[in-house]
Scaffold this motif. Structure first.
Motif, PDB file in Angstrom:
ATOM      1  N   LEU A 111       0.828  -1.203   0.000  1.00 20.38           N
ATOM      2  CA  LEU A 111       0.000   0.000   0.000  1.00 20.38           C
ATOM      3  C   LEU A 111       0.865   1.256   0.000  1.00 20.38           C
ATOM      4  CD1 LEU A 111      -2.779  -0.988   2.573  1.00 20.38           C
ATOM      5  CD2 LEU A 111      -3.085  -0.636   0.103  1.00 20.38           C
ATOM      6  N   ARG A 112       1.888   1.253   0.829  1.00 15.49           N
ATOM      7  CA  ARG A 112       2.770   2.426   0.893  1.00 15.49           C
ATOM      8  C   ARG A 112       3.497   2.656  -0.428  1.00 15.49           C
ATOM      9  NH1 ARG A 112       4.130   0.319   6.035  1.00 15.49           N
ATOM     10  NH2 ARG A 112       6.143  -0.326   5.252  1.00 15.49           N
ATOM     11  N   ASP A 113       3.757   1.585  -1.164  1.00 14.32           N
ATOM     12  CA  ASP A 113       4.515   1.684  -2.416  1.00 14.32           C
ATOM     13  C   ASP A 113       3.672   2.090  -3.626  1.00 14.32           C
ATOM     14  OD1 ASP A 113       6.797   0.968  -1.070  1.00 14.32           O
ATOM     15  OD2 ASP A 113       6.772  -1.124  -1.725  1.00 14.32           O
ATOM     16  N   ILE A 114       2.365   2.211  -3.474  1.00  9.99           N
ATOM     17  CA  ILE A 114       1.484   2.521  -4.614  1.00  9.99           C
ATOM     18  C   ILE A 114       1.982   3.715  -5.431  1.00  9.99           C
ATOM     19  CG2 ILE A 114      -0.839   3.373  -5.225  1.00  9.99           C
ATOM     20  CD1 ILE A 114      -1.011   0.434  -4.670  1.00  9.99           C
ATOM     21  N   PRO A 115       2.282   4.871  -4.824  1.00 13.96           N
ATOM     22  CA  PRO A 115       2.699   6.016  -5.642  1.00 13.96           C
ATOM     23  C   PRO A 115       4.017   5.792  -6.400  1.00 13.96           C
ATOM     24  CG  PRO A 115       2.016   6.765  -3.476  1.00 13.96           C
ATOM     25  CD  PRO A 115       2.104   5.261  -3.421  1.00 13.96           C
ATOM     26  N   GLN A 116       4.886   4.953  -5.849  1.00 16.61           N
ATOM     27  CA  GLN A 116       6.148   4.673  -6.530  1.00 16.61           C
ATOM     28  C   GLN A 116       6.008   3.543  -7.557  1.00 16.61           C
ATOM     29  OE1 GLN A 116       5.988   4.661  -2.991  1.00 16.61           O
ATOM     30  NE2 GLN A 116       6.534   6.820  -2.952  1.00 16.61           N
ATOM     31  N   THR A 117       5.022   2.694  -7.366  1.00 16.07           N
ATOM     32  CA  THR A 117       4.827   1.541  -8.240  1.00 16.07           C
ATOM     33  C   THR A 117       4.122   1.921  -9.539  1.00 16.07           C
ATOM     34  OG1 THR A 117       4.706   0.101  -6.301  1.00 16.07           O
ATOM     35  CG2 THR A 117       3.828  -0.777  -8.360  1.00 16.07           C
ATOM     36  N   TYR A 118       3.212   2.872  -9.453  1.00 18.60           N
ATOM     37  CA  TYR A 118       2.394   3.241 -10.618  1.00 18.60           C
ATOM     38  C   TYR A 118       2.651   4.686 -11.022  1.00 18.60           C
ATOM     39  CZ  TYR A 118      -0.073  -1.006  -9.360  1.00 18.60           C
ATOM     40  OH  TYR A 118      -0.378  -2.311  -9.072  1.00 18.60           O
ATOM     41  N   SER A 119       2.795   4.910 -12.321  1.00 14.99           N
ATOM     42  CA  SER A 119       2.985   6.277 -12.816  1.00 14.99           C
ATOM     43  C   SER A 119       1.660   6.903 -13.226  1.00 14.99           C
ATOM     44  CB  SER A 119       3.964   6.292 -13.988  1.00 14.99           C
ATOM     45  OG  SER A 119       3.501   5.460 -15.023  1.00 14.99           O
ATOM     46  N   ASN A 120       0.643   6.071 -13.422  1.00 13.80           N
ATOM     47  CA  ASN A 120      -0.671   6.559 -13.828  1.00 13.80           C
ATOM     48  C   ASN A 120      -1.695   6.068 -12.801  1.00 13.80           C
ATOM     49  OD1 ASN A 120      -3.207   6.969 -14.990  1.00 13.80           O
ATOM     50  ND2 ASN A 120      -2.489   6.495 -17.048  1.00 13.80           N
ATOM     51  N   PRO A 121      -2.466   6.976 -12.207  1.00  9.29           N
ATOM     52  CA  PRO A 121      -3.424   6.537 -11.196  1.00  9.29           C
ATOM     53  C   PRO A 121      -4.495   5.597 -11.736  1.00  9.29           C
ATOM     54  CG  PRO A 121      -3.784   8.846 -11.761  1.00  9.29           C
ATOM     55  CD  PRO A 121      -2.523   8.416 -12.439  1.00  9.29           C
ATOM     56  N   GLU A 122      -4.735   5.644 -13.031  1.00  4.27           N
ATOM     57  CA  GLU A 122      -5.730   4.747 -13.625  1.00  4.27           C
ATOM     58  C   GLU A 122      -5.244   3.302 -13.669  1.00  4.27           C
ATOM     59  OE1 GLU A 122      -8.756   5.873 -14.144  1.00  4.27           O
ATOM     60  OE2 GLU A 122      -8.049   7.849 -13.565  1.00  4.27           O
ATOM     61  N   ASP A 123      -3.937   3.085 -13.519  1.00  2.00           N
ATOM     62  CA  ASP A 123      -3.358   1.740 -13.582  1.00  2.00           C
ATOM     63  C   ASP A 123      -3.260   1.055 -12.220  1.00  2.00           C
ATOM     64  OD1 ASP A 123      -3.013   2.110 -16.299  1.00  2.00           O
ATOM     65  OD2 ASP A 123      -0.930   2.770 -16.105  1.00  2.00           O
ATOM     66  N   VAL A 124      -3.591   1.771 -11.151  1.00  7.49           N
ATOM     67  CA  VAL A 124      -3.418   1.232  -9.798  1.00  7.49           C
ATOM     68  C   VAL A 124      -4.270  -0.026  -9.607  1.00  7.49           C
ATOM     69  CG1 VAL A 124      -3.811   1.658  -7.338  1.00  7.49           C
ATOM     70  CG2 VAL A 124      -2.785   3.443  -8.771  1.00  7.49           C
ATOM     71  N   VAL A 125      -3.602  -1.058  -9.119  1.00  4.49           N
ATOM     72  CA  VAL A 125      -4.271  -2.302  -8.729  1.00  4.49           C
ATOM     73  C   VAL A 125      -3.987  -2.466  -7.242  1.00  4.49           C
ATOM     74  CG1 VAL A 125      -4.353  -4.806  -9.019  1.00  4.49           C
ATOM     75  CG2 VAL A 125      -3.941  -3.330 -11.000  1.00  4.49           C
ATOM     76  N   TRP A 126      -5.048  -2.467  -6.459  1.00  5.73           N
ATOM     77  CA  TRP A 126      -4.880  -2.557  -5.011  1.00  5.73           C
ATOM     78  C   TRP A 126      -4.431  -3.957  -4.619  1.00  5.73           C
ATOM     79  CZ3 TRP A 126      -4.597   1.890  -2.751  1.00  5.73           C
ATOM     80  CH2 TRP A 126      -5.271   2.978  -3.293  1.00  5.73           C
ATOM     81  N   PRO A 127      -3.476  -4.048  -3.674  1.00  4.32           N
ATOM     82  CA  PRO A 127      -3.040  -5.376  -3.223  1.00  4.32           C
ATOM     83  C   PRO A 127      -4.161  -6.079  -2.471  1.00  4.32           C
ATOM     84  CG  PRO A 127      -2.029  -3.646  -1.884  1.00  4.32           C
ATOM     85  CD  PRO A 127      -2.774  -2.958  -2.993  1.00  4.32           C
ATOM     86  N   GLN A 128      -4.086  -7.394  -2.471  1.00  3.35           N
ATOM     87  CA  GLN A 128      -5.081  -8.230  -1.782  1.00  3.35           C
ATOM     88  C   GLN A 128      -4.870  -8.127  -0.281  1.00  3.35           C
ATOM     89  OE1 GLN A 128      -7.472 -10.151  -3.298  1.00  3.35           O
ATOM     90  NE2 GLN A 128      -8.281 -10.747  -1.319  1.00  3.35           N
ATOM     91  N   LYS A 129      -5.913  -7.758   0.439  1.00  2.00           N
ATOM     92  CA  LYS A 129      -5.840  -7.641   1.896  1.00  2.00           C
ATOM     93  C   LYS A 129      -5.850  -9.042   2.504  1.00  2.00           C
ATOM     94  CE  LYS A 129      -9.510  -6.553   4.206  1.00  2.00           C
ATOM     95  NZ  LYS A 129     -10.667  -5.856   4.766  1.00  2.00           N
ATOM     96  N   PRO A 130      -4.867  -9.342   3.356  1.00  2.00           N
ATOM     97  CA  PRO A 130      -4.885 -10.648   4.025  1.00  2.00           C
ATOM     98  C   PRO A 130      -5.961 -10.661   5.100  1.00  2.00           C
ATOM     99  CG  PRO A 130      -3.059  -9.339   4.833  1.00  2.00           C
ATOM    100  CD  PRO A 130      -3.710  -8.539   3.740  1.00  2.00           C
ATOM    101  N   SER A 131      -6.392 -11.846   5.452  1.00  2.00           N
ATOM    102  CA  SER A 131      -7.383 -11.954   6.519  1.00  2.00           C
ATOM    103  C   SER A 131      -6.787 -12.751   7.666  1.00  2.00           C
ATOM    104  CB  SER A 131      -8.659 -12.610   6.000  1.00  2.00           C
ATOM    105  OG  SER A 131      -8.382 -13.864   5.441  1.00  2.00           O
TER     106      SER A 131
END
Length: 83
Positions: free
Chosen positions: A57-77
């Motif tokens: 989650l913290r790496d989202i802004p560094q992982t994606y250059s386009n906000p439309e490409d963001v894929v949220w990581p799977q939340k563990p249970s």
């Protein structure tokens, strides 16, 4: 005199607004992740999946250059307690 088209400015505003939205969603997900991590620690479960989720989650802004490409990581249970 430099001419700036409204299309470019509008696109930049939309992009900035979308990143603001992504960061707000991420902040909410990080709060939930913190709660899950604390619950896992308290219950004696492995912290690793919860820490990995938080890092993703913290790496989202560094992982994606386009906000439309963001894929949220799977939340563990948390594992269910056996009865």
């Amino acid at each position: 005199m430099e001419i700036i088209t409204h299309d470019i400015a509008d696109n930049d505003l939309v992009l900035a607004s979308r990143w603001t939205e992504i960061r707000a969603i991420r902040e909410g997900k990080l709060k939930v992740a913190d709660t899950l991590l604390e619950a896992a620690i308290d219950a004696g479960f492995s912290e690793a999946p919860f820490r990995q989720y938080r890092q993703a989650l913290r790496d989202i802004p560094q992982t994606y250059s386009n906000p439309e490409d963001v894929v949220w990581p799977q939340k563990p249970s948390l594992p269910q307690a056996s009865v």
